[in-house]
Design an enzyme around this catalytic site. Structure first.
Site, PDB file in Angstrom:
ATOM      1  CE  LYS A   1      -3.936  -1.848   2.620  1.00  0.00           C
ATOM      2  NZ  LYS A   1      -4.970  -1.652   1.585  1.00  0.00           N
TER       3      LYS A   1
ATOM      4  NE  ARG B   1     -10.843  -9.867  -1.863  1.00  0.00           N
ATOM      5  CZ  ARG B   1     -11.148  -8.947  -2.775  1.00  0.00           C
ATOM      6  NH1 ARG B   1     -11.367  -9.303  -4.019  1.00  0.00           N
ATOM      7  NH2 ARG B   1     -11.250  -7.675  -2.441  1.00  0.00           N
TER       8      ARG B   1
HETATM    9  N1  BES Z   1      -8.026  -3.709   4.309  1.00  0.00           N
HETATM   10  C1  BES Z   1      -8.204  -3.367   2.958  1.00  0.00           C
HETATM   11  C2  BES Z   1      -9.501  -2.615   2.691  1.00  0.00           C
HETATM   12  C3  BES Z   1      -9.671  -1.277   3.332  1.00  0.00           C
HETATM   13  C4  BES Z   1      -9.486  -0.134   2.601  1.00  0.00           C
HETATM   14  C5  BES Z   1     -10.091  -1.163   4.639  1.00  0.00           C
HETATM   15  C6  BES Z   1      -9.679   1.100   3.171  1.00  0.00           C
HETATM   16  C7  BES Z   1     -10.286   0.070   5.201  1.00  0.00           C
HETATM   17  C8  BES Z   1     -10.073   1.198   4.466  1.00  0.00           C
HETATM   18  C9  BES Z   1      -8.206  -4.610   2.089  1.00  0.00           C
HETATM   19  O1  BES Z   1      -7.441  -5.669   2.535  1.00  0.00           O
HETATM   20  C10 BES Z   1      -7.666  -4.195   0.752  1.00  0.00           C
HETATM   21  O2  BES Z   1      -6.543  -3.791   0.702  1.00  0.00           O
HETATM   22  N2  BES Z   1      -8.484  -4.307  -0.287  1.00  0.00           N
HETATM   23  C11 BES Z   1      -8.105  -3.920  -1.587  1.00  0.00           C
HETATM   24  C12 BES Z   1      -8.643  -4.937  -2.555  1.00  0.00           C
HETATM   25  C13 BES Z   1      -8.137  -4.761  -3.945  1.00  0.00           C
HETATM   26  C14 BES Z   1      -6.663  -5.083  -4.023  1.00  0.00           C
HETATM   27  C15 BES Z   1      -8.917  -5.674  -4.861  1.00  0.00           C
HETATM   28  C16 BES Z   1      -8.687  -2.542  -1.876  1.00  0.00           C
HETATM   29  O3  BES Z   1      -9.822  -2.285  -1.473  1.00  0.00           O
HETATM   30  O4  BES Z   1      -8.003  -1.727  -2.458  1.00  0.00           O
HETATM   31 ZN    ZN Z   2      -5.423  -5.527   1.941  1.00  0.00          ZN
END
Ligand code: BES
Ligand code: ZN
Ligand code: ZN
Length: 497
Positions: A277, A351
């Site tokens: 990230k 997931r």
């Molecule tokens: N933990 C994150 C989602 C999230 C985003 C929680 C913002 C709280 C605030 C999750 O694990 C994630 O990173 N999801 C990705 C999925 C994508 C790679 C398909 C996302 O939402 O960007």
């Molecule tokens: Zn994530």
């Protein structure tokens, strides 16, 4: 903070502040509020006439040293239109009043319900509102703001005949409010103070104290069970994963009756893994365990409220780290169910861990599933921080039950579409399934479809709380930080069996 019911006429109560509420209508000074007004020389009605008291939602009117009351202050909170007023509004009003008075150095006050509101439900809502509003963590501050605290609140406006109902509602609201704050405490913890092992210890301590059965699966047991999807996430760092299993069994448990399975994502820190990230805002990913914390908080409440249904809670806990042993985009993993997964993005880890946890909950006997997870940024785009995203399987009646519980609990939730077409987006090319969608958009839906593949035919609902589990700005009724959202809905769901 102590909350008690006080059946004495509230105008006679000696207190630092008497709080009640007025509606937004042509004459906001009516009923019980009007009854205390003649003694006030119509001060309140004059304030209304001059436009200072309108009854608009959360308007605060503080009157000092009202000579006609025993209270040192009178606080009138705007309750909005009478037709729109419900227990959710009461929860907000009581919370906002607490935070307003707390910031002004008040330690004790009386909250008086209006005529017609003296019910068990209102007492529950007020207790929940007060407890949620009182939560403010200064755990890691070396200088505490101890002078600003609310020590006790008395609920007034209930007659002697209504007292028993009020006390029942208060007791239930207290359990739920305290459990929500238990979850919020966990969510607040930074990742160095709350690793998967520490979360498991805290869950175990809570379960033992509450009289619940608890089992903690360590990495060996997790490996023996072949939870390949969970292990693929935890392999990126040195912290071993845990699976927390907490069970509530009702006294008269009958075989063959429904078993509720509550599954909560607990990524104690989500760096994204190798699909890392951006640095900006990454610190917030300590709350990526909010789903798990909420489920544990719900179990804490259910242990005290004793619903008639067996409840199995499964919380997979891990970090998502980009170490040298981390899984890489394109890696293929085998989940506990036997399905193969192509991991196209290591940041879509929630997931993965839920896939194994959902499968395991079914194996333990859960017949109806609800999972809660901070799963996608896409749900923040779709619903902002207002509504929880609700995703259901083929059994719409189960989704309806969850939505009805949310309504009763005063938590905003919105059902999202789950058309079969979205499923195509996660069909695998080299494995059975891939962990991100191949199409553009619909990110929260493809995430939900991935979990659904593991729920199979078992009635299942997924709650995406990524947008709602954390309050970015303080609200009049709630501090900045973790919200504990979905807990009240889940408790209501179990109690409504
Ligand atoms: N933990 C994150 C989602 C999230 C985003 C929680 C913002 C709280 C605030 C999750 O694990 C994630 O990173 N999801 C990705 C999925 C994508 C790679 C398909 C996302 O939402 O960007
Ligand atoms: Zn994530
Ligand atoms: Zn995550």
């Amino acid at each position: 903070m102590q909350i008690t019911v006080e059946a004495k006429p509230f105008a006679a109560l000696e207190t630092e502040a008497l709080v009640s509420y007025v509606f937004e209508e042509s004459d906001p000074i009516q009923g019980r509020i009007a009854e205390i007004d003649p003694a006030a020389n119509s001060l309140l009605r004059n304030l209304a006439k001059s436009g200072e008291v309108t009854g608009k939602v959360l308007e605060m009117t503080l009157i000092h040293a009202p000579a006609w009351l025993k209270a040192a202050r009178l606080l009138l909170v705007g309750a909005g239109k009478r037709e729109k007023f419900d227990s959710a509004a009461l929860r907000k009003i009581s919370g906002a009043a607490l935070r307003y008075l707390k910031s002004r150095g008040v330690h004790k006050f009386v909250f008086a319900v209006r005529e017609g509101n003296a019910t068990e439900d209102s007492a529950q809502a007020i207790a929940e509102g007060l407890l949620a509003a009182d939560f403010e963590s200064d755990k890691y501050k070396t200088e505490k703001k101890n002078d600003k605290s609310i020590d006790s609140v008395q609920l007034a406006g209930y007659s002697a005949a209504e007292r028993a109902a009020a006390e029942k509602g208060l007791a239930r609201g207290t359990v739920i409010g305290e459990s929500q704050n238990f979850a919020r405490d966990l969510i607040n913890e930074p990742s160095n103070k709350l690793t998967p092992r520490i979360l498991a210890q805290k869950a175990e301590a809570m379960a033992r104290q509450a009289g619940l059965t608890v089992e903690i699966l360590d990495e060996k047991k997790i490996t023996d069970l072949k939870m390949g999807a969970l292990l693929s996430v935890s392999q990126g760092g040195p912290e071993p994963p845990r699976v927390i299993v907490v069970t509530y069994t009702p006294a008269n448990a009958k075989p063959g009756t429904p078993v509720l399975g509550l599954i909560g994502k607990a990524v104690t820190f989500d760096t994204g893994g190798i699909s890392i990230k951006p640095a900006d805002g990454m610190e917030k990913m300590k709350y990526d365990m909010a789903g798990g914390a909420t489920m544990l908080g719900a179990m804490r409440a259910l242990a005290a409220l004793k619903p008639n249904v067996k409840v199995i809670c499964v919380v997979p806990a891990t970090e998502n780290m980009p170490g040298g042993t981390a899984q890489k985009p394109g890696d293929i993993q085998t989940a506990m169910s036997g399905k193969t997964i192509e991991v196209l993005n290591t940041d879509a880890e929630g997931r993965l861990i839920l896939a194994d946890a959902v499968h395991y909950a079914k194996q333990l006997g859960a017949t109806h599933l609800v999972d809660a997870a901070t799963l996608t940024g896409a749900i923040v785009v779709a619903l902002a921080s207002i509504n929880v995203g609700v995703f259901g399987g083929a059994d719409q009646s189960w989704t309806d039950k969850v939505l009805a519980s949310a309504k009763a609990a005063g938590e905003k939730m919105w059902q999202m579409p789950m058309d079969d077409e979205y499923r195509e987006y996660i069909k695998g090319t080299v494995a059975d399934i891939q962990n991100i969608g191949s199409g553009k958009g619909g990110g929260s839906i493809t995430g939900a479809w991935f979990i659904r593949e593991f729920a199979g035919d078992t009635p299942w609902v997924h709650l995406d709380i990524a947008g709602t589990a954390w309050n970015d700005d303080a609200k009049p009724w709630l501090a900045k930080g973790p919200t504990g959202v979905a807990l009240r809905t889940l408790v209501e769901l179990a109690l409504s069996y």
